[in-house]
Design a protein around this motif. Structure first.
Motif, PDB file in Angstrom:
ATOM      1  N   ARG A   6     -20.012 -19.077  30.698  1.00 34.68           N
ATOM      2  CA  ARG A   6     -19.354 -18.264  31.615  1.00 34.68           C
ATOM      3  C   ARG A   6     -20.251 -18.423  32.883  1.00 34.68           C
ATOM      4  N   TRP A   7     -21.410 -18.797  32.804  1.00 36.32           N
ATOM      5  CA  TRP A   7     -22.072 -19.194  34.134  1.00 36.32           C
ATOM      6  C   TRP A   7     -21.492 -20.367  34.779  1.00 36.32           C
ATOM      7  N   ILE A   8     -21.041 -21.245  34.203  1.00 29.44           N
ATOM      8  CA  ILE A   8     -20.226 -22.436  34.897  1.00 29.44           C
ATOM      9  C   ILE A   8     -18.880 -21.789  35.301  1.00 29.44           C
ATOM     10  N   ASP A   9     -18.266 -21.341  34.451  1.00 28.28           N
ATOM     11  CA  ASP A   9     -16.784 -20.960  34.500  1.00 28.28           C
ATOM     12  C   ASP A   9     -16.606 -19.925  35.675  1.00 28.28           C
ATOM     13  N   LEU A  10     -17.547 -18.922  35.888  1.00 31.45           N
ATOM     14  CA  LEU A  10     -17.413 -17.777  36.326  1.00 31.45           C
ATOM     15  C   LEU A  10     -18.181 -17.846  37.702  1.00 31.45           C
ATOM     16  N   GLY A  11     -19.501 -18.885  37.799  1.00 32.93           N
ATOM     17  CA  GLY A  11     -20.393 -18.852  38.720  1.00 32.93           C
ATOM     18  C   GLY A  11     -20.205 -20.282  39.555  1.00 32.93           C
ATOM     19  N   LEU A  12     -20.693 -21.271  38.838  1.00 27.74           N
ATOM     20  CA  LEU A  12     -20.913 -22.654  39.314  1.00 27.74           C
ATOM     21  C   LEU A  12     -19.534 -22.995  39.838  1.00 27.74           C
ATOM     22  N   LEU A  13     -18.343 -23.256  38.991  1.00 27.69           N
ATOM     23  CA  LEU A  13     -17.153 -23.696  39.211  1.00 27.69           C
ATOM     24  C   LEU A  13     -16.472 -22.960  40.501  1.00 27.69           C
ATOM     25  N   PRO A  14     -16.424 -21.879  40.830  1.00 24.42           N
ATOM     26  CA  PRO A  14     -16.044 -21.343  41.947  1.00 24.42           C
ATOM     27  C   PRO A  14     -16.765 -21.489  43.155  1.00 24.42           C
ATOM     28  N   ILE A  15     -18.149 -21.788  43.324  1.00 22.63           N
ATOM     29  CA  ILE A  15     -19.032 -22.086  44.322  1.00 22.63           C
ATOM     30  C   ILE A  15     -18.727 -23.446  44.413  1.00 22.63           C
ATOM     31  N   TRP A  16     -18.377 -24.564  43.638  1.00 24.09           N
ATOM     32  CA  TRP A  16     -18.204 -25.753  43.607  1.00 24.09           C
ATOM     33  C   TRP A  16     -16.805 -25.857  44.503  1.00 24.09           C
ATOM     34  N   ASN A  17     -15.740 -25.223  44.217  1.00 25.61           N
ATOM     35  CA  ASN A  17     -14.563 -25.179  44.472  1.00 25.61           C
ATOM     36  C   ASN A  17     -14.503 -24.700  46.001  1.00 25.61           C
ATOM     37  N   LEU A  18     -15.511 -23.685  46.608  1.00 29.51           N
ATOM     38  CA  LEU A  18     -15.323 -23.233  47.827  1.00 29.51           C
ATOM     39  C   LEU A  18     -16.101 -24.170  48.761  1.00 29.51           C
ATOM     40  N   ALA A  19     -17.165 -25.022  48.046  1.00 34.79           N
ATOM     41  CA  ALA A  19     -17.874 -26.137  48.865  1.00 34.79           C
ATOM     42  C   ALA A  19     -16.730 -27.163  49.129  1.00 34.79           C
ATOM     43  N   MET A  20     -15.966 -27.401  48.400  1.00 34.62           N
ATOM     44  CA  MET A  20     -14.994 -28.617  48.466  1.00 34.62           C
ATOM     45  C   MET A  20     -14.066 -28.122  49.536  1.00 34.62           C
ATOM     46  N   ALA A  21     -13.728 -26.925  49.530  1.00 30.43           N
ATOM     47  CA  ALA A  21     -12.619 -26.461  50.472  1.00 30.43           C
ATOM     48  C   ALA A  21     -13.523 -26.495  51.912  1.00 30.43           C
ATOM     49  N   LEU A  22     -14.476 -25.966  52.107  1.00 27.12           N
ATOM     50  CA  LEU A  22     -15.204 -26.040  53.172  1.00 27.12           C
ATOM     51  C   LEU A  22     -15.316 -27.283  53.877  1.00 27.12           C
ATOM     52  N   LEU A  23     -15.712 -28.120  53.109  1.00 30.09           N
ATOM     53  CA  LEU A  23     -15.974 -29.654  53.369  1.00 30.09           C
ATOM     54  C   LEU A  23     -14.675 -30.029  53.950  1.00 30.09           C
ATOM     55  N   ARG A 296     -11.783 -15.209  39.708  1.00 26.70           N
ATOM     56  CA  ARG A 296     -11.222 -15.311  38.153  1.00 26.70           C
ATOM     57  C   ARG A 296     -10.778 -14.253  37.413  1.00 26.70           C
ATOM     58  N   ASN A 297     -10.199 -13.298  38.458  1.00 24.88           N
ATOM     59  CA  ASN A 297      -9.525 -11.984  37.811  1.00 24.88           C
ATOM     60  C   ASN A 297     -10.437 -11.063  37.429  1.00 24.88           C
ATOM     61  N   HIS A 298     -11.555 -11.119  37.755  1.00 26.13           N
ATOM     62  CA  HIS A 298     -12.624 -10.066  37.360  1.00 26.13           C
ATOM     63  C   HIS A 298     -13.270  -9.359  38.677  1.00 26.13           C
ATOM     64  N   PRO A 299     -13.520  -7.826  38.659  1.00 31.06           N
ATOM     65  CA  PRO A 299     -13.559  -7.037  39.542  1.00 31.06           C
ATOM     66  C   PRO A 299     -14.765  -7.718  40.458  1.00 31.06           C
ATOM     67  N   VAL A 300     -16.025  -8.135  39.833  1.00 25.31           N
ATOM     68  CA  VAL A 300     -17.079  -8.568  40.691  1.00 25.31           C
ATOM     69  C   VAL A 300     -16.753  -9.938  41.400  1.00 25.31           C
ATOM     70  N   GLY A 301     -15.737 -10.774  40.707  1.00 29.74           N
ATOM     71  CA  GLY A 301     -15.583 -11.937  41.729  1.00 29.74           C
ATOM     72  C   GLY A 301     -14.485 -11.542  42.465  1.00 29.74           C
ATOM     73  N   ILE A 302     -13.526 -10.725  42.397  1.00 30.00           N
ATOM     74  CA  ILE A 302     -12.647 -10.020  43.322  1.00 30.00           C
ATOM     75  C   ILE A 302     -13.321  -9.441  44.654  1.00 30.00           C
ATOM     76  N   LEU A 303     -14.551  -8.837  44.188  1.00 29.69           N
ATOM     77  CA  LEU A 303     -15.328  -8.260  45.220  1.00 29.69           C
ATOM     78  C   LEU A 303     -15.958  -9.238  46.342  1.00 29.69           C
ATOM     79  N   LEU A 304     -16.214 -10.203  45.526  1.00 30.15           N
ATOM     80  CA  LEU A 304     -17.148 -11.526  46.470  1.00 30.15           C
ATOM     81  C   LEU A 304     -15.893 -12.181  47.129  1.00 30.15           C
ATOM     82  N   ALA A 305     -14.899 -12.521  46.512  1.00 26.89           N
ATOM     83  CA  ALA A 305     -13.739 -13.018  47.427  1.00 26.89           C
ATOM     84  C   ALA A 305     -13.320 -12.529  48.484  1.00 26.89           C
ATOM     85  N   ALA A 306     -13.224 -11.152  48.438  1.00 27.24           N
ATOM     86  CA  ALA A 306     -12.611 -10.227  49.591  1.00 27.24           C
ATOM     87  C   ALA A 306     -13.458 -10.454  50.472  1.00 27.24           C
ATOM     88  N   LEU A 307     -14.937 -10.294  50.173  1.00 24.11           N
ATOM     89  CA  LEU A 307     -15.882 -10.275  51.345  1.00 24.11           C
ATOM     90  C   LEU A 307     -15.744 -11.684  52.196  1.00 24.11           C
TER      91      LEU A 307
END
Length: 366
Positions: A6-23, A296-307
């Motif tokens: 879960r720490w990769i699927d819900l944490g590291l992977l979204p951060i990686w995707n965001l970094a690639m998008a910003l790049l 990742r369809n989770h309230p915590v992740g949605i909160l961070l994505a909305a921010l």
């Protein structure tokens, strides 16, 4: 493929995707002749570098939390609700009708909770109709929710032009609400206790959005009804075999989803506009899809994505003002890249992370 923790699927992977998008977004900025670091600096300064900018960022994020949660609830039921725009519009209509009817008759302490219920109720009904058509008539919810977006916009325009617009006004908007029908602004509340804070659209709907996050977490993972919804989303046939009625869970999921999207009306109509207007949703329903996917369809992740998207919306305005030749469309491009990498590209990056994790796990045990 090795299952990811879960720490990769819900944490590291979204951060990686965001970094690639910003790049990639930075490369686009570089191609058009601007410094990516300067653009990023202006964006962050405009959205987080001042109290006013932070207020605007949180105001945008509030609506995105509501629509992101709405999308997530439907996805857990195996549904793709892209009708957040229409459901939010109906929520605003519900707020306006009740505010215009009872605004001069009830105090705020009584009226404001009723406005929340009206927004949720109108959004719930508007989403339950496509849910019923999907469950009992076989009409695909994607098609019907798209159609209901247009119907909601048409209904809003009809009510404003023919019923709610004051006779002496040419503007396509309703009359102003009574003060008791306005959700308190954060800067006004802080000023009342002696704290100076720049004015912004941020209002107490933010607390309602945070409460909605807690509710969705409880509903999906702690309640029997939420378990039934997730069971239907995972396998309708297995759920039916286990005694769960898939049709009822589809209807329930869409109703809850619509109620959450309808709460956008509280933030926009009661909290900011103080009257019903055209197109007040302004794309928040579609941005909610991106927030749900990235979170990742989770309230915590949605909160961070909305921010994050709140920061992009507010900071993007500042960038378009500060950097000559940098249009608002460039910010929309950056948002699109984030959606691409957090959604479609997540399935591309996941095998890479699974391979690296399997090698690390094998080396550790070896």
């Amino acid at each position: 493929m090795t299952p990811l923790p879960r720490w990769i699927d819900l944490g590291l992977l979204p951060i990686w995707n965001l970094a690639m998008a910003l790049l990639v977004a930075g490369l686009v900025v570089l191609v058009i002749g601007h410094s990516p670091w300067q653009a990023l600096s202006v964006l962050l300064q405009g959205s987080l570098g001042s109290a006013r900018g932070l207020g605007y960022s949180l105001y945008y994020a509030t609506s995105f939390i509501f629509t992101g949660l709405a999308v997530a609830v439907a996805i857990h039921a195996g549904l793709f609700n892209i009708g957040g725009e229409g459901q939010a519009t109906l929520g605003g209509i519900g707020v306006a009708l009740l505010a215009l009817w009872l605004g001069a008759k009830l105090p705020a302490v009584v009226l404001l909770p009723l406005l929340v219920l009206a927004a949720a109720g109108f959004g719930m009904v508007w989403a339950a109709l496509p849910g019923y058509l999907q469950a009992w008539r076989g009409s695909h919810v994607v098609i019907t929710t798209i159609m209901f977006n247009f119907l909601a916009a048409g209904l809003n325009g009809y009510l404003l032009v023919n019923w709610l617009r004051p006779a002496d006004s040419m503007a396509v908007e309703s009359a102003e609400f009574a003060p008791s029908a306005r959700f308190p602004a954060v800067h006004e509340l802080l000023e009342s206790v002696g704290v100076e804070w720049p004015s912004s659209p941020l209002n107490l709907s933010l607390l309602l959005a945070l409460a909605a996050c807690v509710f969705v977490w409880w509903f999906l993972w702690k309640s029997a009804a939420g378990y039934a919804v997730r069971a239907v989303g995972a396998s309708p046939r297995a759920a039916h075999y286990g005694g769960i009625a898939p049709r009822r869970q589809i209807l329930l999921a869409m109703a809850v989803s619509g109620a959450l999207a309808g709460l956008v009306g509280v933030n926009e109509i009661s909290g900011v506009q103080g009257k019903l207007t055209l197109d007040f949703v302004a794309g928040a329903g579609f941005t909610g899809i991106a927030c749900s996917l990235m979170g990742r369809n989770h309230p915590v992740g949605i909160l961070l994505a909305a921010l994050l998207f709140g920061v992009l919306y507010q900071g993007g305005v500042e960038v378009s003002f500060e950097l000559q030749g940098f249009s608002r469309e460039m910010v929309v491009t950056a948002q699109g890249l984030i959606v691409l990498f957090s959604g479609a590209m997540a399935t591309v990056s996941a095998p890479l992370f699974a391979t690296l994790y399997a090698r690390f796990k094998g080396a550790k045990h070896g």
